[in-house]
Write an enzyme that holds these catalytic residues in place. Structure first.
Site, PDB file in Angstrom:
ATOM      1  N   LYS A   1       9.342  -8.920  -5.945  1.00  0.00           N
ATOM      2  CA  LYS A   1       9.168  -9.775  -4.768  1.00  0.00           C
ATOM      3  C   LYS A   1       8.029  -9.232  -3.918  1.00  0.00           C
ATOM      4  O   LYS A   1       8.149  -8.199  -3.271  1.00  0.00           O
ATOM      5  CB  LYS A   1      10.437  -9.848  -3.916  1.00  0.00           C
TER       6      LYS A   1
ATOM      7  N   GLY B   1      13.834  -0.043   4.376  1.00  0.00           N
ATOM      8  CA  GLY B   1      14.294   0.875   3.327  1.00  0.00           C
ATOM      9  C   GLY B   1      15.772   1.219   3.507  1.00  0.00           C
ATOM     10  O   GLY B   1      16.545   1.228   2.543  1.00  0.00           O
TER      11      GLY B   1
ATOM     12  N   GLU C   1       5.177   4.768  14.026  1.00  0.00           N
ATOM     13  CA  GLU C   1       4.136   4.283  13.117  1.00  0.00           C
ATOM     14  C   GLU C   1       3.548   2.985  13.687  1.00  0.00           C
ATOM     15  O   GLU C   1       4.273   2.017  13.902  1.00  0.00           O
ATOM     16  CB  GLU C   1       4.743   4.018  11.734  1.00  0.00           C
TER      17      GLU C   1
ATOM     18  N   GLY D   1       7.764  -0.001   1.756  1.00  0.00           N
ATOM     19  CA  GLY D   1       7.731  -0.778   2.990  1.00  0.00           C
ATOM     20  C   GLY D   1       8.171   0.083   4.154  1.00  0.00           C
ATOM     21  O   GLY D   1       8.088   1.315   4.096  1.00  0.00           O
ATOM     22  N   SER D   2       8.683  -0.555   5.177  1.00  0.00           N
ATOM     23  CA  SER D   2       9.009   0.188   6.396  1.00  0.00           C
ATOM     24  C   SER D   2      10.321   0.962   6.238  1.00  0.00           C
ATOM     25  O   SER D   2      11.183   0.604   5.425  1.00  0.00           O
ATOM     26  CB  SER D   2       9.111  -0.781   7.569  1.00  0.00           C
ATOM     27  N   THR D   3      10.479   1.976   7.053  1.00  0.00           N
ATOM     28  CA  THR D   3      11.684   2.813   6.995  1.00  0.00           C
ATOM     29  C   THR D   3      12.928   1.986   7.321  1.00  0.00           C
ATOM     30  O   THR D   3      13.966   2.125   6.658  1.00  0.00           O
ATOM     31  CB  THR D   3      11.505   4.000   7.954  1.00  0.00           C
TER      32      THR D   3
ATOM     33  N   GLU E   1       9.844   4.242  -0.842  1.00  0.00           N
ATOM     34  CA  GLU E   1       8.570   4.773  -0.311  1.00  0.00           C
ATOM     35  C   GLU E   1       8.403   4.096   1.032  1.00  0.00           C
ATOM     36  O   GLU E   1       8.136   2.883   1.080  1.00  0.00           O
ATOM     37  CB  GLU E   1       7.398   4.355  -1.203  1.00  0.00           C
TER      38      GLU E   1
ATOM     39  N   CYS F   1       0.186   3.632   4.688  1.00  0.00           N
ATOM     40  CA  CYS F   1       1.398   4.407   4.976  1.00  0.00           C
ATOM     41  C   CYS F   1       1.064   5.857   5.274  1.00  0.00           C
ATOM     42  O   CYS F   1       1.697   6.490   6.109  1.00  0.00           O
ATOM     43  CB  CYS F   1       2.352   4.321   3.804  1.00  0.00           C
TER      44      CYS F   1
END
Ligand code: NAD
Length: 493
Positions: free
Chosen positions: A189, A247, A397, A242-244, A265, A299
């Site tokens: 996706k 995740g 971030e 993607g973002s934390t 990641e 990132c």
């Protein structure tokens, strides 16, 4: 590189693949819904893309599972899989301009980068993993006696891959190349902001000889298509970049469904430490690259610059000059070195950080959102100095071209400041003292430490994070660990 006029002509003639790619063909979403793909550098619509949802994910997983179970790919030898993936690498190179244009139009990054980094990078990563796969040996345990205990590496089955928009083709490739090389089937996706290049990639994979059903691509939004993949009971492993925050959702989805493996990641806030004995010109050049490359939407962007107090003023002056030399403009122009943010919404997010930064630090240069042509999704290359350790722009971030400069007086202080983050993706160290280079790198909590460079990366070396930057590694031989299980077969004779 072609000329600006040539890229504009080619972009205008570009063909977009807009369906869900399931079982080796483009199909509309089952709901019939679509979403617009917007060029952030103009604000204009490129095309409408199928909006895949849970039902489309289910269809794609069934296709992937069927392909996996009947062995049309999983049953091929490593050498046979290698041939197909090498052919795919060749096809990416043959279609390099088209691939590069798709990422540039969809995501707003300069054509000079997609032509020189993203598209050739994808070909290189496929090639590297393809070439590696028939050089991996299984093991035999040293049991002795009348026993042979084989330790075999076997594919997991159906891999779900959810990827971000900052390097649309390459982030997908980092998952696809090792997943396919090891014999798995995949449902990918892409990010809703940037589905176009991977839809073309899927078509090229079929042309290269990848059997139908082995790779499926379902464009759609995170909350529905992404979540459906994360919660699917017939997906064996979910790999995510993607973002934390998202995740963490995938960990929850797995726990609330079939306990699939999850590899993450995620975000970063990487420190770049410059000591007084460094080559300051080179350090400044690379510090600017480390934060302004790809509009700072990286990132591992070196978004925190920690400089020794004795060279702070000099570094600030050098970086100001470098920031002001960045050429913002139409990403299709080869002279452009910084394009648009991925969309207006993200530009607003970065703009909000600029406002916070102005309240908590001193602006050296930049500090504003700007309009170029018909789009207001551009952000000026920005540098803040005199930033406190607890400032928002040091902690969070931003994912934009925004650098926060702090100073330190001792090595110990520099290390403590660098490690004072929830993230641990990457770090850089600039010094001409080998002992300092080694002791500081040892002390930094980061998946990659680059010494006298930034963002060192190659298919030969693992890439991934510590702390809330995630776990598991992309790239290198170690990437195969995520896509395989170790199976022991013990024979007595
Ligand atoms: P994001 O987390 O918003 O989205 C990433 C993917 O997750 C997209 O495909 C999105 O559709 C999907 N998603 C979003 N919400 C979801 C949900 N509720 N359930 C399931 N799926 C969902 O990230 P982004 O904005 O696309 O990318 C930027 C982030 O990616 C940054 O944090 C950046 O650091 C990170 N990133 C990390 C690496 C790395 O290797 N560590 C590399 C590139 C980007």
């Amino acid at each position: 590189m072609l000329s600006y006029t040539d890229y504009k002509t080619k972009a205008a003639a570009l063909e977009f693949r807009t369906g869900c790619w399931i079982d080796g063909a483009f199909v509309p979403s089952l709901s019939g819904e679509t979403f617009p793909s917007i060029n952030p550098a103009t604000g204009h619509k490129l095309c409408d893309v199928a909006k895949g949802g849970a039902a489309d994910i289910d269809r794609a997983v069934i296709s992937a599972r069927t392909a996996f179970e009947d062995g049309r790919w999983s049953g091929k030898t490593p050498a046979e899989r290698k041939e197909v993936l090498l052919k795919l690498a060749d096809l990416i190179r043959e279609n390099l301009t088209e691939m590069a244009l798709l990422d540039t139009l969809d995501m707003g990054k300069p054509i000079s980068e997609t032509v020189n980094v993203d598209a050739p990078g994808s070909a290189m990563f496929f090639q590297w993993h393809a070439e590696a796969i028939d050089k991996l040996y299984d093991e035999v345990a040293p049991t002795g006696g009348r026993d042979i205990a084989m330790i075999r590496r076997v594919p997991l089955g159906v891999i779900g891959a959810v990827v971000p928009w900052n390097f649309p083709l390459d982030m997908a490739t980092w998952k696809l190349a090792p997943a396919l090389a090891t014999g798995n089937s995949v449902v990918l996706k892409p990010a809703e902001q940037s589905p176009l290049s991977v839809l073309f990639l899927a078509e090229l994979a079929k042309e290269a000889g990848l059997p139908d059903g082995v790779l499926n691509v379902v464009p759609g939004f995170g909350e529905d298509a992404g979540q459906a993949l994360g919660r699917h009971n017939d997906v064996d492993c979910l790999v995510f970049t993607g973002s934390t925050n998202v995740g963490k959702m995938f960990q929850r989805y797995a726990g609330e469904s079939n306990m699939k493996q999850v590899w993450l990641e995620t975000g970063g806030k990487s420190p770049n430490l410059i000591f007084a004995d460094a080559d300051l010109d080179q350090a400044a050049d690379m510090a600017a690259f480390g934060i302004f490359f790809n509009q700072g939407e990286v990132c591992s962007a070196n978004s925190r610059l920690l400089v020794h107090e004795s060279i702070k003023d000099e570094m600030v002056a050098k970086l100001k000059t470098l920031a002001e030399a960045v050429v913002q403009g139409d990403p299709l122009d080869p002279a452009t070195t910084m394009g648009a943010m991925v969309d207006a919404e993200h530009a607003s997010r970065v703009e909000a950080y600029l406002k916070k930064g102005k309240a908590e630090a001193t602006v050296v240069t930049g500090g504003a959102r700007c309009t170029i042509g018909t789009s207001d999704a551009f952000i000026q290359p920005t540098i803040f100095t005199d930033v406190a350790a607890d400032a928002t722009i040091v902690k969070e971030e931003i994912f934009g071209p925004v650098l926060a400069i702090q100073s330190f007086s001792t090595d110990e202080e520099a290390i403590a400041m660098a490690n004072d983050s929830i993230y641990g993706l990457a770090a850089s160290v600039w010094t001409s003292d080998l002992t300092r280079a080694m002791s500081v790198s040892d002390a930094l909590n980061a998946g990659t430490v680059s010494v006298n460079t930034v963002d060192a990366l190659s298919p030969m070396t693992p890439f991934g994070g510590m702390k809330q930057s995630g776990f598991g590694r992309d790239l290198s031989i170690h990437s195969f660990d995520k896509y395989t299980a170790l199976k022991t077969v013990w024979i007595k004779f």
